[in-house]
Scaffold this active site. Structure first.
Site, PDB file in Angstrom:
ATOM      1  N   LYS A   1      11.224 -11.048   9.053  1.00  0.00           N
ATOM      2  CA  LYS A   1      10.113 -11.331   8.129  1.00  0.00           C
ATOM      3  C   LYS A   1       9.984 -12.844   7.903  1.00  0.00           C
ATOM      4  O   LYS A   1      10.170 -13.627   8.829  1.00  0.00           O
ATOM      5  CB  LYS A   1      10.315 -10.570   6.807  1.00  0.00           C
ATOM      6  CG  LYS A   1      10.571  -9.078   7.039  1.00  0.00           C
ATOM      7  CD  LYS A   1      10.461  -8.259   5.796  1.00  0.00           C
ATOM      8  CE  LYS A   1      10.773  -6.805   6.110  1.00  0.00           C
ATOM      9  NZ  LYS A   1      10.583  -5.895   5.010  1.00  0.00           N
TER      10      LYS A   1
ATOM     11  N   GLY B   1      12.462  -2.156   1.543  1.00  0.00           N
ATOM     12  CA  GLY B   1      12.914  -3.219   0.634  1.00  0.00           C
ATOM     13  C   GLY B   1      13.279  -2.740  -0.756  1.00  0.00           C
ATOM     14  O   GLY B   1      13.446  -3.542  -1.667  1.00  0.00           O
TER      15      GLY B   1
ATOM     16  N   HIS C   1       2.687  -3.344  10.319  1.00  0.00           N
ATOM     17  CA  HIS C   1       3.725  -3.238   9.298  1.00  0.00           C
ATOM     18  C   HIS C   1       3.075  -3.035   7.931  1.00  0.00           C
ATOM     19  O   HIS C   1       2.022  -3.614   7.646  1.00  0.00           O
ATOM     20  CB  HIS C   1       4.593  -4.506   9.298  1.00  0.00           C
ATOM     21  CG  HIS C   1       5.822  -4.349   8.470  1.00  0.00           C
ATOM     22  ND1 HIS C   1       5.808  -4.474   7.098  1.00  0.00           N
ATOM     23  CD2 HIS C   1       7.095  -4.037   8.809  1.00  0.00           C
ATOM     24  CE1 HIS C   1       7.034  -4.255   6.635  1.00  0.00           C
ATOM     25  NE2 HIS C   1       7.830  -3.985   7.662  1.00  0.00           N
TER      26      HIS C   1
HETATM   27  P1  PGA Z   1      14.019  -3.177   4.785  1.00  0.00           P
HETATM   28  O1  PGA Z   1      12.697  -3.518   5.608  1.00  0.00           O
HETATM   29  O2  PGA Z   1      15.070  -2.805   5.804  1.00  0.00           O
HETATM   30  O3  PGA Z   1      14.338  -4.435   4.056  1.00  0.00           O
HETATM   31  O4  PGA Z   1      13.694  -2.030   3.892  1.00  0.00           O
HETATM   32  C1  PGA Z   1      12.298  -2.724   6.679  1.00  0.00           C
HETATM   33  C2  PGA Z   1      10.975  -3.193   7.168  1.00  0.00           C
HETATM   34  O5  PGA Z   1      10.185  -3.679   6.380  1.00  0.00           O
HETATM   35  O6  PGA Z   1      10.668  -3.124   8.343  1.00  0.00           O
END
Ligand code: PGA
Length: 260
Positions: free
Chosen positions: A9, A171, A94
């Site tokens: 990200k 997240g 996404h």
């Molecule tokens: P996360 O994110 O593992 O932090 O939940 C996954 C994603 O957004 O692809």
């Protein structure tokens, strides 16, 4: 074969991305069996991370791409530009782009087409907003899959990965259970096969609060082809353990005489 996608990200810059890539590759050195490892740094780090992954067993992914091939699109990055810096995989649709950038299914469909036409592998992200209403979840998944893929056929050597990423799990620290994921994956595979036979065998991954603690439980399931990792992928030690979980499972499968 299991696939592990690291989605860094906007959480690491150039130096951090190169360090993460180096650390990841060092940790897998000498391993006979490895999952497909796709590292997705921010655009500005792609070129440098490519130098690290070149001739390694990891590949380079982008977090997004423009739906147009070239032209006056200030601030955008095309598939050709990505290809030039060694990108082979592109995350498309996404949920953070769907919500923060108002990306809709029509745009996502164009991106998928553009990526496939450039002989790259799209990683299409889909997922429902709320956890408990199965019918609503099916409606949302169906709309996202059809919106992105209807009318397309996977080219002969083409690949598409689908990442099932429930919005409520991304997240949040609250992951879906393996049973929930298997259920949704079954539905996703039905829809994929119905859109076009060429999509019937596409790998389907899970993403949403995957950690070193829960990765094994997802990866050991035959129906879960891999994981897309956000937060835990920028913590090198944790990410290495997630890869090791995939290695252990693949080695176990080999010993049991299965194909990996
Ligand atoms: P996360 O994110 O593992 O932090 O939940 C996954 C994603 O957004 O692809």
């Amino acid at each position: 074969m299991k696939t592990i996608v690291a989605n860094w990200k906007m959480n690491v810059g150039l130096r951090g991305a190169v360090a993460l890539a180096r650390g990841t590759l060092l940790s897998v050195r000498g391993k006979k069996v490895l999952p497909e490892i796709v590292l997705c740094p921010p655009f500005v780090a792609l070129s440098d991370v490519h130098k690290v992954v070149a001739r390694s067993r990891a590949v380079l992914g982008a977090q997004d791409v423009c739906f147009k091939e070239e032209g006056s699109y200030t601030g955008e990055i095309s598939v050709r530009m990505l290809s030039e810096v060694g990108v082979t995989h592109v995350i498309v649709g996404h949920s953070e782009r769907r919500s923060h950038m108002q990306e809709d299914d029509a745009t996502i469909a164009k991106k998928i087409k553009t990526v496939l036409e450039a002989s790259m592998t799209p990683i299409l992200c889909v997922g429902e907003k709320e956890p408990d209403d199965v019918e609503q979840a099916h409606t949302e998944l169906q709309a996202q899959l059809r919106g992105a893929l209807e009318g397309l056929v996977l080219p002969g050597r083409g690949r598409l990965l689908v990442a099932y990423e429930p919005v409520w799990a991304i997240g949040t620290g609250v992951s879906a259970t393996p049973a929930h994921v298997i259920d949704r994956h079954r539905f996703i595979r039905e829809v994929l096969a119905d859109i076009d036979r060429s999509f019937a065998n596409c790998p389907v991954l899970y993403g949403g609060s995957v950690t070193k603690e829960n990765a094994y439980a997802f990866l050991r399931e035959d129906q879960i082809d891999g994981v897309l990792v956000g937060g835990a992928s920028v913590k090198l030690g944790e990410f290495i353990e997630i890869i090791q979980a995939a290695v252990d499972i693949m080695e176990g499968s080999l010993e049991a005489g299965k194909n990996v």
